[in-house]
Design a protein around this motif. Structure first.
Motif, PDB file in Angstrom:
ATOM      1  N   ARG A 328       3.437  -0.125  -2.331  1.00  0.00           N
ATOM      2  CA  ARG A 328       3.541   1.414  -1.874  1.00  0.00           C
ATOM      3  C   ARG A 328       5.003   2.002  -2.599  1.00  0.00           C
ATOM      4  O   ARG A 328       4.234   3.661  -2.605  1.00  0.00           O
ATOM      5  CB  ARG A 328       3.658   1.274  -0.366  1.00  0.00           C
ATOM      6  N   TYR A 329       5.516   1.416  -2.829  1.00  0.00           N
ATOM      7  CA  TYR A 329       6.839   1.756  -3.033  1.00  0.00           C
ATOM      8  C   TYR A 329       6.705   1.935  -4.261  1.00  0.00           C
ATOM      9  O   TYR A 329       6.754   3.445  -4.791  1.00  0.00           O
ATOM     10  CB  TYR A 329       7.525   0.796  -2.725  1.00  0.00           C
ATOM     11  N   ALA A 330       5.702   1.687  -5.428  1.00  0.00           N
ATOM     12  CA  ALA A 330       5.012   2.387  -6.693  1.00  0.00           C
ATOM     13  C   ALA A 330       4.496   3.108  -6.577  1.00  0.00           C
ATOM     14  O   ALA A 330       4.573   4.358  -7.202  1.00  0.00           O
ATOM     15  CB  ALA A 330       4.965   1.559  -7.397  1.00  0.00           C
ATOM     16  N   GLN A 331       3.585   4.084  -5.647  1.00  0.00           N
ATOM     17  CA  GLN A 331       2.870   4.639  -5.979  1.00  0.00           C
ATOM     18  C   GLN A 331       4.104   5.863  -5.360  1.00  0.00           C
ATOM     19  O   GLN A 331       4.178   6.819  -5.882  1.00  0.00           O
ATOM     20  CB  GLN A 331       2.153   4.848  -4.353  1.00  0.00           C
ATOM     21  N   ARG A 332       5.105   5.976  -4.401  1.00  0.00           N
ATOM     22  CA  ARG A 332       5.931   6.396  -4.028  1.00  0.00           C
ATOM     23  C   ARG A 332       6.808   7.057  -5.439  1.00  0.00           C
ATOM     24  O   ARG A 332       6.495   8.467  -5.114  1.00  0.00           O
ATOM     25  CB  ARG A 332       7.049   6.544  -3.262  1.00  0.00           C
TER      26      ARG A 332
END
Length: 538
Positions: A328-332
């Motif tokens: 999730r943080y990588a995509q954000r």
């Protein structure tokens, strides 16, 4: 100007043509101070040397003082660093180097001032010289041969420290890319090195990895924590877990991912901050005492290259462990950086005034994250646009890539062909060729790697990534999965394929996974079990 300049009494100027014109007009040398926000020595020199009134007056009267945040201006850093920070460099008005050093206390600084004045008074502009790496127009080219990989394996064996792990018998760096190269060629070396890195450089309380150890036995660590180095170690430990199943490796990667998504998460930018300073006094505290102390300074600048590498590392962790927080943080971060910093394929170094656009490091680092995103999530983002812009604007006739535009103050107009960044770019282009089915990206990567092949026999373990990408180019492998990303077959391909193999999700496919070796289908599978048998030969 960086935020710490106010701690000094020097009348600093910004880097640029105006400073060098002032030096030429006044007949004075330039004093260049290269600093970084995470270095305790930079802060100590600011207070103890540049903050000393008589020294500051001496500088202001006799020199044109210029201050550069080396993280924000990598072109200046790569041309003028003295091997560490702070770098204190004396230049002619043409930008040539008279002399330089790293940290200097008041007495050492007075001594070097005297020697620079003597050299300048006696020789003038002739006192300067051009660093060797800027004297050649192109690196030594050659052919991609099996010998490149063989040589690097020999280097692993010759440089490995059997007593303490890691490579070399002096300062110990984590060398994440070297660990990855060794995972499929000298696994015992790789795993023993991962254990040493985890034991000695991992911050068990706050999370994250320190930069390096100053002693052979991994003691006396330098405690700064940089986003790109931690991202690389997330990936290395994730790959280590993929090959061995060792829970310690998975835990180290996940704990580091937690550090990146908390301490190094810049909420306002919805992306990762650049670094956290290394303050020895803080890190020597007991955990209960740390709770009461102010943590070291975090530089919340969002750098495109470092965020690209963070996306890359976190998504490989997610691929191997189903870590949804990492995904999730990588995509954000990927979406934020692409929205803020990418324009028509050209990537800005950071979001702020004075940022360079189109530096090779940013193009390569972000492209690495985008191609991994394509493999793991099926989302490509502007990968093609970033690659195409880089090829059009940064590749030279020799095949080598230049680090930035052919302009700039000082020696920034001179060509610099960074090997490490070329490796990152070529590695991403190998993946992009498989993901797009366009072999032109592989041809460009081959040209870039061949541009350095004449020096391959002189390369040491620090650039093992060069041998890895050379091997990938000679024998490209991909697993093309005829489903959208996220299916059981796709997830199995990510976990089973060699980490130097590209995984290509194809939502328009027929539900079959195919192993392609140099473009030829050598195995097919319709289920995770049959894919495992095809890839492992069992």
């Amino acid at each position: 100007m960086d935020e710490f300049a106010a701690e000094t009494k020097v009348e600093w100027r910004e880097w640029g043509p105006a400073a060098f014109e002032a030096a030429a007009d006044s007949g004075r040398p330039v004093l260049l101070s290269l600093t970084v926000p995470w270095s305790g020595e930079c802060r100590a020199m600011d207070r103890g040397t540049y903050g000393e009134p008589r020294i500051a007056a001496n500088i202001n009267d006799g020199f044109v003082p210029v201050r550069v945040d080396a993280d924000r201006d990598p072109r200046v850093r790569e041309r003028y660093t003295m091997g560490g920070f702070p770098s204190t460099v004396f230049l002619t008005p043409a930008g040539e180097v008279i002399t330089g050093a790293t940290f200097l206390g008041p007495d050492g600084f007075r001594g070097i001032l005297d020697s620079v004045r003597e050299a300048w008074d006696s020789r003038g502009a002739e006192a300067g010289s051009i660093p060797r790496q800027l004297q050649d127009e192109a690196p030594p080219a050659g052919e991609l041969r099996p010998r490149i990989e063989e040589h690097m394996i020999e280097q692993l064996l010759g440089a490995y420290d059997e007593e303490f792990g890691g490579w070399g018998t002096d300062v110990k760096f984590p060398l994440a890319r070297t660990v990855e190269f060794a995972l499929v060629r000298a696994r015992d070396q790789a795993t023993r090195s991962l254990e040493a890195i985890h034991t000695h450089l991992f911050d068990t309380y706050d999370g994250g990895f320190f930069r390096y150890a100053t002693d052979r036995n991994w003691s006396n660590p330098r405690r700064e924590k940089l986003l790109d180095e931690n991202a690389a170690l997330v990936r290395a430990f994730a790959h280590g877990y993929r090959y061995t199943g060792t829970e310690t490796y998975r835990d180290a990667a996940q704990r580091t991912a937690e550090y990146l998504t908390t301490t190094l998460w810049a909420d306002d930018a919805d992306a990762f901050a650049g670094s956290q300073a290394g303050v020895d006094d803080y890190y020597r505290l007991e955990p209960s005492e740390r709770e009461e102390a102010d943590p070291p300074h975090v530089d919340e600048t969002v750098f495109a290259d470092r965020n690209g590498l963070a996306v890359d590392g976190l998504l490989w962790l997610a691929a191997y462990t189903d870590d949804e927080r990492a995904r999730r943080y990588a995509q954000r971060a990927r979406d934020s950086v692409c929205d803020r910093l990418v324009e028509d394929g050209a990537v800005a170094h950071y979001d702020g005034e004075g940022s360079d656009r189109g530096l090779l490091g940013d193009q390569a680092g972000l492209l690495q994250g985008l191609t991994t995103s394509w493999q793991v999530t099926g989302e490509s983002g502007p990968a093609r646009g970033v690659a195409d812009w880089t090829i059009e604007h940064r590749q030279e006739q020799s095949g080598a890539f230049r680090d930035g535009p052919e302009s700039g103050a000082g020696l920034c107009s001179r060509s610099l062909h960074p090997l490490d960044t070329t490796v990152e770019l070529a590695d991403a282009l190998v993946d992009l060729a498989a993901l797009t089915g366009e072999d032109r990206y592989r041809r460009v990567a081959t040209e870039a790697v061949e541009a350095f092949a004449g020096a391959a026999e002189r390369m040491g373990v620090e650039v093992a990534g060069y041998a890895a990408v050379a091997a990938r180019l000679r024998d490209p492998q991909a697993v093309v999965v005829g489903t959208e990303a996220g299916t059981d077959l796709h997830r199995a391909a990510l976990r089973l394929a060699d980490h130097e193999t590209t995984v290509v999700p194809d939502p328009d496919g027929d539900g079959v996974a195919r192993l392609r070796e140099d473009g030829t289908v050598t195995a097919e599978a319709e289920t995770p079990a049959t894919l495992e048998a095809a890839l492992t030969g069992e």
